[in-house]
Design a protein around this motif. Sequence first.
Motif, mmCIF file in Angstrom:
data_model
loop_
_atom_site.group_PDB
_atom_site.id
_atom_site.type_symbol
_atom_site.label_atom_id
_atom_site.label_comp_id
_atom_site.label_asym_id
_atom_site.label_seq_id
_atom_site.Cartn_x
_atom_site.Cartn_y
_atom_site.Cartn_z
ATOM 1 N N LEU A 1 -98.485 42.315 37.120
ATOM 2 C CA LEU A 1 -99.846 42.672 36.733
ATOM 3 C C LEU A 1 -100.704 42.930 37.967
ATOM 4 O O LEU A 1 -101.494 43.882 38.006
ATOM 5 N N THR A 2 -100.547 42.111 38.989
ATOM 6 C CA THR A 2 -101.302 42.297 40.222
ATOM 7 C C THR A 2 -100.870 43.576 40.928
ATOM 8 O O THR A 2 -101.693 44.311 41.478
ATOM 9 N N GLY A 3 -99.568 43.859 40.920
ATOM 10 C CA GLY A 3 -99.051 45.058 41.571
ATOM 11 C C GLY A 3 -99.582 46.337 40.968
ATOM 12 O O GLY A 3 -99.563 47.401 41.606
ATOM 13 N N GLN A 4 -100.087 46.260 39.742
ATOM 14 C CA GLN A 4 -100.631 47.435 39.081
ATOM 15 C C GLN A 4 -101.853 47.982 39.815
ATOM 16 O O GLN A 4 -102.145 49.175 39.758
ATOM 17 N N ILE A 5 -102.573 47.133 40.537
ATOM 18 C CA ILE A 5 -103.808 47.563 41.211
ATOM 19 C C ILE A 5 -103.521 48.598 42.294
ATOM 20 O O ILE A 5 -104.272 49.558 42.470
ATOM 21 N N THR A 6 -102.427 48.413 43.025
ATOM 22 C CA THR A 6 -102.056 49.376 44.068
ATOM 23 C C THR A 6 -100.948 50.318 43.621
ATOM 24 O O THR A 6 -100.716 51.353 44.247
ATOM 25 N N GLY A 7 -100.218 49.964 42.551
ATOM 26 C CA GLY A 7 -99.080 50.763 42.115
ATOM 27 C C GLY A 7 -99.476 51.929 41.232
ATOM 28 O O GLY A 7 -100.578 51.996 40.686
ATOM 29 N N SER A 8 -98.546 52.863 41.091
ATOM 30 C CA SER A 8 -98.771 54.025 40.235
ATOM 31 C C SER A 8 -98.701 53.636 38.759
ATOM 32 O O SER A 8 -97.937 52.746 38.380
ATOM 33 N N VAL A 9 -99.491 54.319 37.947
ATOM 34 C CA VAL A 9 -99.420 54.161 36.495
ATOM 35 C C VAL A 9 -98.359 55.131 35.987
ATOM 36 O O VAL A 9 -98.607 56.331 35.862
ATOM 37 N N ASN A 10 -97.176 54.607 35.714
ATOM 38 C CA ASN A 10 -96.064 55.462 35.298
ATOM 39 C C ASN A 10 -96.076 55.599 33.773
ATOM 40 O O ASN A 10 -95.212 55.078 33.075
ATOM 41 N N TRP A 11 -97.080 56.327 33.280
ATOM 42 C CA TRP A 11 -97.269 56.450 31.840
ATOM 43 C C TRP A 11 -96.182 57.316 31.206
ATOM 44 O O TRP A 11 -95.706 57.033 30.104
ATOM 45 N N THR A 12 -95.761 58.357 31.897
ATOM 46 C CA THR A 12 -94.736 59.241 31.337
ATOM 47 C C THR A 12 -93.457 58.480 31.033
ATOM 48 O O THR A 12 -92.933 58.545 29.913
ATOM 49 N N ASP A 13 -92.941 57.743 32.010
ATOM 50 C CA ASP A 13 -91.681 57.032 31.776
ATOM 51 C C ASP A 13 -91.868 55.839 30.846
ATOM 52 O O ASP A 13 -90.917 55.425 30.178
ATOM 53 N N SER A 14 -93.078 55.271 30.795
ATOM 54 C CA SER A 14 -93.340 54.199 29.827
ATOM 55 C C SER A 14 -93.161 54.725 28.406
ATOM 56 O O SER A 14 -92.520 54.077 27.563
ATOM 57 N N ILE A 15 -93.713 55.904 28.142
ATOM 58 C CA ILE A 15 -93.587 56.495 26.805
ATOM 59 C C ILE A 15 -92.155 56.975 26.576
ATOM 60 O O ILE A 15 -91.611 56.826 25.467
ATOM 61 N N ARG A 16 -91.514 57.520 27.598
ATOM 62 C CA ARG A 16 -90.119 57.953 27.454
ATOM 63 C C ARG A 16 -89.220 56.760 27.122
ATOM 64 O O ARG A 16 -88.284 56.885 26.321
ATOM 65 N N TYR A 17 -89.503 55.604 27.733
ATOM 66 C CA TYR A 17 -88.726 54.398 27.417
ATOM 67 C C TYR A 17 -88.908 54.022 25.947
ATOM 68 O O TYR A 17 -87.942 53.709 25.240
ATOM 69 N N LEU A 18 -90.151 54.056 25.469
ATOM 70 C CA LEU A 18 -90.418 53.723 24.068
ATOM 71 C C LEU A 18 -89.829 54.775 23.125
ATOM 72 O O LEU A 18 -89.350 54.444 22.034
ATOM 73 N N MET A 19 -89.827 56.032 23.538
ATOM 74 C CA MET A 19 -89.190 57.089 22.748
ATOM 75 C C MET A 19 -87.698 56.802 22.566
ATOM 76 O O MET A 19 -87.097 57.199 21.559
ATOM 77 N N GLY A 20 -87.113 56.125 23.543
ATOM 78 C CA GLY A 20 -85.691 55.825 23.502
ATOM 79 C C GLY A 20 -85.324 54.686 22.567
ATOM 80 O O GLY A 20 -84.143 54.438 22.312
ATOM 81 N N ARG A 21 -86.313 53.948 22.054
ATOM 82 C CA ARG A 21 -86.034 52.942 21.040
ATOM 83 C C ARG A 21 -85.855 53.663 19.696
ATOM 84 O O ARG A 21 -86.018 54.856 19.599
#
Length: 429
Positions: free
Chosen positions: A236-256
């Motif tokens: 959660l803390t790493g999110q402040i400096t890290g990229s928001v990987n929204w595309t792969d987050s949705i692709r992962y959920l699409m794979g369920r």
Amino acid sequence: MISFVFPGQGSQKIGMGEDLFGRYPELTAKADHILGYSIQELCRDGERLNQTQFTQPALYVVNALSYLKKTEETGLKPDFTAGHSLGEYNALYASGAFDFEEGLQLVKKRGELMSRAKGGGMAAVIGLTHEQVTDVLRENHLDMIDIANMNTPQQIVISGYKEDIEKAASVFEAVNGVKMVHRLNVSGAFHSRYMLEAKEEFLRFIESFHFKPLSIPVISNVTARPYEQRELKETLTGQITGSVNWTDSIRYLMGRKNMSFEEIGPGKVLTGLIQRITAEAEPITDEIKVPAETGKSSITAASLGNEEFKRDYQLKYAYLAGGMYRGISSKEMVVKLAEKGMMGFFGTGGLNIAHVEDAILSIQHELRDGGSFGINVVHNMKHTDSEEKMIDLLLKHGVQNLEASAFLTVTPALVRFRAKGLKRGAGGQ
């Protein structure tokens, strides 16, 4: 299956939440107390609503109340949750990582820290993939620019000092294939190396918080995979400096299996992004792959077993260790199994109530940062009162999982354990 997704900054609008504050007066009052100002008045104030330190708490509160309304009216619980940047805090709230007030305290601090970052800028490059944007940055020696968001396969947000963003924007506008470069109305270089100071201070702040076990898998912006309980604070803390990987987050959920999405909160920004992702990208299935050079399946322990079972019990591996009489398998073994992503049961047969309570408290203390465990209860046909006392003890300490041994039928004690906490919702469910 369904995923609830929660929006972040950019989704705020004047008057949002007007239909929610009166419906949840107690939570609204708690929000006012924590923030030190009226959340309802804030959501009517267009000038303050667009300032980071105010935007983030406002969206968190409206998203949270929207989620409560949704679940009360429909009785629907999601199979997964995810949130875009700030929205990830609502995804964690929905999963039970923290309560409403704790989440608002975290978001208030996050907004304050991020609002201190001045001189930064962000821009959305539309028409190029992540790899193409990276190549342009490298070829033009724009090494002071970071990738902040991967919103869709061809909508990439860059972040850095304002003058560097302007220089980069001019470069991208001349690149073949770029449809548009949109400068974002922000004051800081969010989700970049320039937020390191905010990240470090937030990490110190978050250390005092105790996160509860996640009841629903939450997809991390940073990893585009479900949160690991024991790494929750760091992720959660790493999110402040890290990229928001929204595309792969949705692709992962699409794979369920047969996944649908519902946006919870103001606006439909994420709905639009998801429509583009599902149209332009393939699902990530995380299936067992066959290496071409060997022709053999690459099978791992984590790939085996029923995925729904592992998700329900927050396990990495589909492995259980049953309880043994008089706690022979030991509370230490139960803890070790939980720490490794499996689940063990502590055997209570032949032990008195005090001994069992000590074991429960010890296991819970060792697993305070997460991990699943259960308690084995042996049926006693002659002394049903001892069975009732054991159930009282499990309910008292919030034990979630029970292994029932030697029961010839379902007893009132078992029903009480499983049904405790049920209530009738506003819609009658």
